[in-house]
Design an enzyme around this catalytic site. Structure first.
Site, mmCIF file in Angstrom:
data_model
loop_
_atom_site.group_PDB
_atom_site.id
_atom_site.type_symbol
_atom_site.label_atom_id
_atom_site.label_comp_id
_atom_site.label_asym_id
_atom_site.label_seq_id
_atom_site.Cartn_x
_atom_site.Cartn_y
_atom_site.Cartn_z
ATOM 1 C CG ASP A 1 -24.904 -9.942 -13.464
ATOM 2 O OD1 ASP A 1 -23.697 -9.687 -13.308
ATOM 3 O OD2 ASP A 1 -25.703 -10.015 -12.509
ATOM 4 C CB SER A 2 -22.962 -13.538 -11.673
ATOM 5 O OG SER A 2 -23.431 -12.468 -10.875
ATOM 6 C CB CYS B 1 -20.918 -4.864 -7.907
ATOM 7 S SG CYS B 1 -21.917 -6.380 -7.948
ATOM 8 C CB THR B 2 -24.377 -4.833 -12.567
ATOM 9 O OG1 THR B 2 -24.089 -6.238 -12.478
ATOM 10 C CG2 THR B 2 -23.446 -4.179 -13.559
ATOM 11 C CG HIS B 3 -25.866 -8.277 -7.994
ATOM 12 N ND1 HIS B 3 -25.060 -8.750 -9.000
ATOM 13 C CD2 HIS B 3 -26.777 -9.259 -7.748
ATOM 14 C CE1 HIS B 3 -25.445 -9.976 -9.340
ATOM 15 N NE2 HIS B 3 -26.490 -10.305 -8.593
ATOM 16 C CB CYS C 1 -21.144 -9.195 -14.851
ATOM 17 S SG CYS C 1 -20.406 -10.017 -13.434
ATOM 18 C CG ASN C 2 -18.691 -3.665 -12.600
ATOM 19 O OD1 ASN C 2 -18.162 -2.641 -13.004
ATOM 20 N ND2 ASN C 2 -19.980 -3.738 -12.348
ATOM 21 C CB THR C 3 -17.243 -9.994 -11.133
ATOM 22 O OG1 THR C 3 -17.683 -9.150 -10.073
ATOM 23 C CG2 THR C 3 -16.320 -11.047 -10.591
ATOM 24 C CE1 TYR D 1 -20.977 -16.450 -12.348
ATOM 25 C CE2 TYR D 1 -20.109 -14.756 -13.813
ATOM 26 C CZ TYR D 1 -20.861 -15.891 -13.625
ATOM 27 O OH TYR D 1 -21.504 -16.447 -14.699
ATOM 28 N N GLY D 2 -18.101 -13.118 -7.314
ATOM 29 C CA GLY D 2 -17.154 -12.171 -6.706
ATOM 30 C C GLY D 2 -15.920 -12.755 -6.032
HETATM 31 N N1 DGL Z 1 -22.988 -8.296 -10.759
HETATM 32 C C1 DGL Z 1 -21.640 -8.641 -10.758
HETATM 33 C C2 DGL Z 1 -20.717 -7.448 -10.912
HETATM 34 O O1 DGL Z 1 -21.078 -6.485 -11.527
HETATM 35 C C3 DGL Z 1 -21.055 -9.667 -9.842
HETATM 36 C C4 DGL Z 1 -21.805 -10.179 -8.695
HETATM 37 C C5 DGL Z 1 -21.275 -11.524 -8.246
HETATM 38 O O2 DGL Z 1 -21.704 -12.502 -8.848
HETATM 39 O O3 DGL Z 1 -20.453 -11.552 -7.331
HETATM 40 O O4 DGL Z 1 -19.606 -7.459 -10.449
#
Ligand code: DGL
Length: 257
Positions: free
Chosen positions: A11-12, A185-187, A74-76, A43-44
């Site tokens: 993940d990021s 988003c996984t966060h 990480c979805n992004t 990353y978003g």
């Molecule tokens: N955790 C990441 C996701 O699932 C991205 C968070 C980020 O770095 O913006 O999208």
């Protein structure tokens, strides 16, 4: 053939730990190697090219460490780079993450769902085509969880600031009568208790993809006959492109969840 090599989860930053947790729960014999970039997070708001460069470097590192499978937690990064990753490493299974739009659209009673995710994920081709497939009778409200990633990265998810940020994003959804909130988003699952507090007393489900991804990982292990030996002693390791302090924070957080 049994294979005790670790599964790589990337993940990021800290977010993929919400996926890591579900994989560990479901597959206790499997060793996991977690890479939280940390250096380039968040990353978003970045471009596809930038995110692809980061994702390629991350998977390259995991492959070098000998993982048997990669989970892009990480979805992004999935939205930006999963096709490039699969093309480049066609000999190892790469699991991507997508917001759980389908189950939300299939089960909504009000016909309104919300998807909370990063800017990049909400603009991605894959996401837009999934929405187009399922939004015939459903309104999909797309919302960026402003500040959420930064809050989780700072270990502040239980703070007043987090409560405030979550209220600011979630309360405006009430006027649309949404009954599903998809955490894309996984966060964001780390903020689930805060979201639950805001929606308390309303008939709203909060949905994330963690469990579904763990099931997919299990399915792939069987499909490619690469499970660890039963009773194998699983190890959990953590690496990062940031510094040793960040690596230790990742490890500590993982051990608390
Ligand atoms: N955790 C990441 C996701 O699932 C991205 C968070 C980020 O770095 O913006 O999208």
């Amino acid at each position: 053939m049994k294979n005790n090599a670790p599964i790589g989860v990337y993940d990021s930053g800290f977010g993929g730990l919400s996926v890591w947790r579900e994989i560990r729960r479901r597959l206790p014999d499997e060793s996991l190697l977690y890479l939280g970039d940390g250096k380039n997070c968040p990353y978003g708001g970045r471009s596809k090219e930038e995110i692809t460069t980061f994702a390629m470097a991350a998977v390259e590192r995991l492959v070098k460490e000998g993982v048997k499978m990669v989970v892009v937690g990480c979805n992004t990064a999935t939205a930006a780079a999963v096709s490039a990753l699969r093309e480049h490493w066609s000999n190892i299974p790469i699991v991507g993450l997508e917001p759980a739009v389908k189950p939300a659209c299939l089960t909504t009673k009000t016909g309104h769902i919300a998807v909370l995710a990063t800017e990049h994920s909400l603009a991605g081709d894959m996401f837009l085509s999934t929405v187009a497939r399922y939004n015939k009778d459903v309104d999909v409200h797309k919302v960026v969880g402003r500040g959420f990633v930064e809050i989780v990265e700072a270990d502040m998810e239980h703070s007043d600031m987090a409560a405030e940020a979550v209220r600011g994003v979630v309360e405006p959804l009430f006027e649309f009568n949404v009954d599903k909130i998809v955490l894309g988003c996984t966060h964001y699952p780390f903020l689930k208790p805060q979201i639950e507090r805001v929606v308390a007393g309303r008939d709203i489900d909060i949905i994330d993809s963690g469990e579904a991804v763990a099931r997919r990982v299990e399915w792939l292990l069987d499909r490619y006959d690469m499970r660890a030996e039963q009773g194998a002693v699983a190890t959990y390791s953590f690496i990062t492109f940031a510094d040793e302090e960040y690596r230790q924070r990742l490890e500590r957080k993982a051990m608390q969840i």
